[in-house]
Design a protein around this motif. Sequence first.
Motif, mmCIF file in Angstrom:
data_model
loop_
_atom_site.group_PDB
_atom_site.id
_atom_site.type_symbol
_atom_site.label_atom_id
_atom_site.label_comp_id
_atom_site.label_asym_id
_atom_site.label_seq_id
_atom_site.Cartn_x
_atom_site.Cartn_y
_atom_site.Cartn_z
ATOM 1 N N ILE A 71 -7.482 3.452 4.382
ATOM 2 C CA ILE A 71 -7.417 3.031 2.978
ATOM 3 C C ILE A 71 -8.832 2.788 2.441
ATOM 4 O O ILE A 71 -9.191 3.267 1.363
ATOM 5 C CB ILE A 71 -6.537 1.779 2.814
ATOM 6 C CG1 ILE A 71 -5.078 2.115 3.146
ATOM 7 C CG2 ILE A 71 -6.660 1.205 1.405
ATOM 8 C CD1 ILE A 71 -4.162 0.910 3.255
ATOM 9 N N GLN A 105 -5.172 2.158 9.988
ATOM 10 C CA GLN A 105 -4.583 2.356 8.656
ATOM 11 C C GLN A 105 -5.401 1.630 7.594
ATOM 12 O O GLN A 105 -5.640 2.169 6.517
ATOM 13 C CB GLN A 105 -3.129 1.891 8.623
ATOM 14 C CG GLN A 105 -2.436 2.149 7.309
ATOM 15 C CD GLN A 105 -2.318 3.623 6.974
ATOM 16 O OE1 GLN A 105 -2.127 4.458 7.849
ATOM 17 N NE2 GLN A 105 -2.437 3.953 5.713
ATOM 18 N N ALA A 108 1.015 4.113 -2.845
ATOM 19 C CA ALA A 108 0.623 5.471 -2.462
ATOM 20 C C ALA A 108 1.730 6.479 -2.740
ATOM 21 O O ALA A 108 1.462 7.594 -3.208
ATOM 22 C CB ALA A 108 0.233 5.513 -0.980
ATOM 23 N N GLY A 161 1.305 5.117 6.480
ATOM 24 C CA GLY A 161 1.621 3.695 6.304
ATOM 25 C C GLY A 161 3.028 3.363 6.763
ATOM 26 O O GLY A 161 3.263 2.329 7.388
ATOM 27 N N LEU A 168 -7.536 -4.755 -0.091
ATOM 28 C CA LEU A 168 -6.280 -4.646 0.644
ATOM 29 C C LEU A 168 -6.492 -3.917 1.970
ATOM 30 O O LEU A 168 -6.013 -4.365 3.019
ATOM 31 C CB LEU A 168 -5.226 -3.919 -0.204
ATOM 32 C CG LEU A 168 -3.861 -3.704 0.452
ATOM 33 C CD1 LEU A 168 -3.182 -5.038 0.746
ATOM 34 C CD2 LEU A 168 -2.975 -2.845 -0.446
ATOM 35 N N GLY A 169 -7.219 -2.817 1.943
ATOM 36 C CA GLY A 169 -7.514 -2.079 3.177
ATOM 37 C C GLY A 169 -8.289 -2.926 4.173
ATOM 38 O O GLY A 169 -8.003 -2.929 5.373
ATOM 39 N N ILE A 180 -1.895 7.515 3.199
ATOM 40 C CA ILE A 180 -1.546 6.111 2.986
ATOM 41 C C ILE A 180 -0.035 5.929 2.979
ATOM 42 O O ILE A 180 0.490 5.013 3.610
ATOM 43 C CB ILE A 180 -2.174 5.560 1.687
ATOM 44 C CG1 ILE A 180 -3.696 5.677 1.747
ATOM 45 C CG2 ILE A 180 -1.759 4.112 1.466
ATOM 46 C CD1 ILE A 180 -4.409 5.270 0.472
ATOM 47 N N PHE A 233 -7.721 -2.350 -4.015
ATOM 48 C CA PHE A 233 -7.226 -1.593 -2.863
ATOM 49 C C PHE A 233 -8.229 -1.573 -1.721
ATOM 50 O O PHE A 233 -7.846 -1.528 -0.554
ATOM 51 C CB PHE A 233 -6.797 -0.182 -3.273
ATOM 52 C CG PHE A 233 -5.368 -0.150 -3.721
ATOM 53 C CD1 PHE A 233 -4.346 0.007 -2.807
ATOM 54 C CD2 PHE A 233 -5.045 -0.344 -5.050
ATOM 55 C CE1 PHE A 233 -3.023 -0.013 -3.204
ATOM 56 C CE2 PHE A 233 -3.726 -0.365 -5.473
ATOM 57 C CZ PHE A 233 -2.715 -0.200 -4.545
ATOM 58 N N ALA A 253 0.830 -1.214 0.000
ATOM 59 C CA ALA A 253 0.000 0.000 0.000
ATOM 60 C C ALA A 253 0.861 1.260 0.000
ATOM 61 O O ALA A 253 0.568 2.219 -0.720
ATOM 62 C CB ALA A 253 -0.932 -0.008 1.223
#
Length: 135
Positions: A90, A86, A19, A65, A114-115, A61, A111, A15
């Motif tokens: 996202i 986090q 980003a 991150g 993923l978040g 992010i 994404f 990520a």
Amino acid sequence: MKAARQLTIAMLVLAVIAALFVGYHLISDPTGSTLSIPVYFLNGTMFKDFTIPGWIILVSIGLLGIITIITVVKRVRHFHTIVVVQGAIICVLVIAQMIIIGEEYILQYLFLMLGMAIAIVGGLLSQIDKKKAQE
């Protein structure tokens, strides 16, 4: 616990790299042309170009991150909560993007997943920590 932490770090690194890449390109080329992002995506928004969205992505992010990765590596107290936050950041940004643009793309869904995965693994890390504390 170690495998879950490694998975968390790997997802966060993915990520963060994305980003930093996207944020940098949106800031350095506010037209979005280097990323093949059409300017009409901004129609009806408060943004005149992609500079501010680039900064939002870079900071929320990318930078946060990196801080989250550091907390996981150093096992800062309650790092799992930071991981969940986090992941939520996202997700919120991707959903906001979908709403603002009014169009959906496969990359947004990837994404978003993923978040969600980052947030879920953060929750699992919390449960593992609680179990260890009870032992």
